[in-house]
Motif scaffolding. Structure first.
Motif, PDB file in Angstrom:
ATOM      1  N   UNK A 122       0.888  -1.175   0.015  1.00  0.00           N
ATOM      2  CA  UNK A 122       0.009  -0.240   0.195  1.00  0.00           C
ATOM      3  C   UNK A 122       1.125   1.431   0.031  1.00  0.00           C
ATOM      4  N   UNK A 123       1.750   1.814   0.444  1.00  0.00           N
ATOM      5  CA  UNK A 123       2.708   2.390   0.839  1.00  0.00           C
ATOM      6  C   UNK A 123       3.668   2.790  -0.466  1.00  0.00           C
ATOM      7  N   UNK A 124       4.039   2.097  -0.942  1.00  0.00           N
ATOM      8  CA  UNK A 124       4.837   1.785  -2.548  1.00  0.00           C
ATOM      9  C   UNK A 124       4.495   1.529  -3.414  1.00  0.00           C
ATOM     10  N   UNK A 125       2.747   1.987  -3.636  1.00  0.00           N
ATOM     11  CA  UNK A 125       2.058   1.754  -4.603  1.00  0.00           C
ATOM     12  C   UNK A 125       1.123   2.180  -4.963  1.00  0.00           C
ATOM     13  N   UNK A 126       0.503   2.105  -3.716  1.00  0.00           N
ATOM     14  CA  UNK A 126      -1.253   3.148  -4.097  1.00  0.00           C
ATOM     15  C   UNK A 126      -1.397   4.253  -4.929  1.00  0.00           C
ATOM     16  N   UNK A 127      -0.144   5.427  -4.501  1.00  0.00           N
ATOM     17  CA  UNK A 127      -0.021   6.870  -4.814  1.00  0.00           C
ATOM     18  C   UNK A 127       0.294   7.057  -5.999  1.00  0.00           C
ATOM     19  N   UNK A 128       1.183   5.998  -6.471  1.00  0.00           N
ATOM     20  CA  UNK A 128       1.707   6.496  -7.844  1.00  0.00           C
ATOM     21  C   UNK A 128       0.833   5.209  -8.926  1.00  0.00           C
ATOM     22  N   UNK A 129      -0.520   5.099  -8.359  1.00  0.00           N
ATOM     23  CA  UNK A 129      -1.053   3.921  -9.338  1.00  0.00           C
ATOM     24  C   UNK A 129      -2.281   5.459  -9.729  1.00  0.00           C
ATOM     25  N   UNK A 130      -2.449   6.074  -8.642  1.00  0.00           N
ATOM     26  CA  UNK A 130      -3.349   7.120  -8.715  1.00  0.00           C
ATOM     27  C   UNK A 130      -3.102   7.950  -9.254  1.00  0.00           C
TER      28      UNK A 130
END
Length: 418
Positions: A122-130
């Motif tokens: 969640x920390x590594x990917x979610x913001x970058x997916x959005x």
């Protein structure tokens, strides 16, 4: 591994509840019509020009305040609830490229990983997916294995120190060549055919042993691929959910995914209908416009009837999914009706256009292609007909659950598009 952030993506828990305001729907519709439609030929062709067009459209969507509207606000999205997003999904879905251009394409992956991903994931990917900096795809279907029978999955993930080693092949994986991450259905225990032992793993596509085998054009369109995993090593915390829980997570994902696609197919059917009517009025012959011909009027009537009949089914399904209620009958009806309506309306529009409807000057060939593939994507018509009928009959005590019935989780599912 259910996360606190999952509550953000719980049914209608985020900001903007209720129906999307009409001005916002109009803005999305105008963006797709004025910005995305003109770029479709470039986007369909793929390659560097398509990548540049995507970057340009995403920048324009951000500047217009239309970026990632249904994604969590705390991750950089617009924070709209599912019910608020429904009208927008139909509007942006008028083009296959609308969701990507407007940043809503990762909705399924962000929802799944927020609810079931490990804290590091969640920390590594979610913001970058959005933000659109990372792209994902979703791999379930395998060569020579019926997509409607996931229990026959042959891809395996073997335990190793600190994680898993994945070996197998998948195909009809959308956008795999451009993806940074792939969610893979694999067997982590038991034998092929066992009801238990299937898991989901999130794998970076730059992992040693991952490769794109070939592109699989679908009725001439690009974007689908066959991929292979040759002893790809995956960290323990890349497991999505608990081991053996893949079918429950995939079923949850499919409920939302099928409904979103149904909304977008309605948007494309409306586009085909608008083209049909425009052609009927504008095309003049020796005896007046096509609109005066009774057979053309029948095409208009049948298309309008299909649209007006399908749209309520789809919005009913979305309302139930948004509320977290049981919706398998409604989703099955909506998915099947929307796919059929898109194919039928696009076909009638082609007929009214004549030879021009088969050429490159209108969107009709692409709409017709999407309508045909929609009747297989996310489960063929036959599967939904049988599943809905069994549930309906079960309600009056006529049909029970057979132990031989496969779980209703199927593939292919178009990755990164919903």
């Amino acid at each position: 591994m259910t996360a606190g952030l999952g509550a953000t993506l719980a049914p209608d828990a985020d900001a903007g509840g209720g129906l999307a305001p009409e001005p916002l729907r109009q803005r999305v519709s105008a963006f797709v019509r004025d910005r995305v439609f003109p770029e479709e030929a470039v986007l369909d062709a793929g390659g560097p020009a398509a990548a540049e067009a995507r970057r340009r459209l995403r920048a324009q969507a951000r500047a217009a305040g239309l970026w990632a509207l249904p994604l969590p606000a705390e991750l950089g999205g617009g924070g709209l609830s599912l019910s608020a997003y429904a009208l927008l999904a139909e509007a942006e879905g008028a083009s296959d490229h609308g969701p990507t251009a407007l940043g809503s394409a990762p909705l399924l992956d962000v929802t799944m990983l927020a609810r079931h991903g490990s804290p590091r994931v969640r920390s590594a990917y979610l913001r970058h997916l959005v933000s659109g900096d990372l792209r994902t795809c979703y791999a379930m279907t395998e060569p020579d294995v019926p997509g409607t029978e996931p229990l026959l999955t042959a891809t395996r993930a073997e335990r190793r120190t600190g994680g898993w080693t994945v070996t197998g092949r998948k195909w009809f994986v959308s956008h795999a060549a451009d993806a940074d991450l792939v969610t893979v259905l694999a067997r982590t225990s038991g034998a092929v055919g066992d009801r238990d032992g299937l898991s989901l793993l999130l794998i970076p596509t730059d992992s040693p042993g991952f490769r794109v085998v070939r592109e699989l054009p679908v009725l001439g369109a690009t974007g689908q691929y066959e991929i292979a995993f040759d002893r790809v090593e995956v960290a323990e915390d890349q497991l999505v959910g608990e081991a053996g829980q893949a079918l429950a997570i995939a079923g949850e994902r499919l409920q939302l995914g099928r409904t979103l696609r149904a909304l977008r197919w309605v948007g494309q059917a409306q586009r085909a209908y608008d083209l049909l009517c425009g052609r009927a009025v504008a095309r003049q012959g020796a005896r007046g416009p096509l609109a005066d011909r009774q057979l053309v009027q029948q095409h208009v009537f049948e298309s309008l009837l299909a649209l007006r009949s399908t749209r309520p089914l789809v919005y009913e399904a979305m309302a139930l999914v948004a509320e977290g209620r049981e919706a398998r009958i409604e989703v099955g009806l909506a998915k099947t009706a929307a796919a059929r309506t898109l194919q039928e309306v696009a076909d009638r529009a082609v007929q009214v256009f004549g030879a021009a409807g088969l050429g490159p000057d209108t969107a009709l060939p692409a709409l017709l292609r999407t309508g045909r593939t929609a009747r297989i994507l996310d489960g063929p018509d036959e599967q939904h007909v049988g599943a809905v009928a069994r549930r309906a009959l079960r309600g009056v005590g006529r049909v029970g659950v057979r132990s031989s019935d496969p779980p209703e989780v199927d593939a292919p599912e178009e990755c990164g598009q919903a």
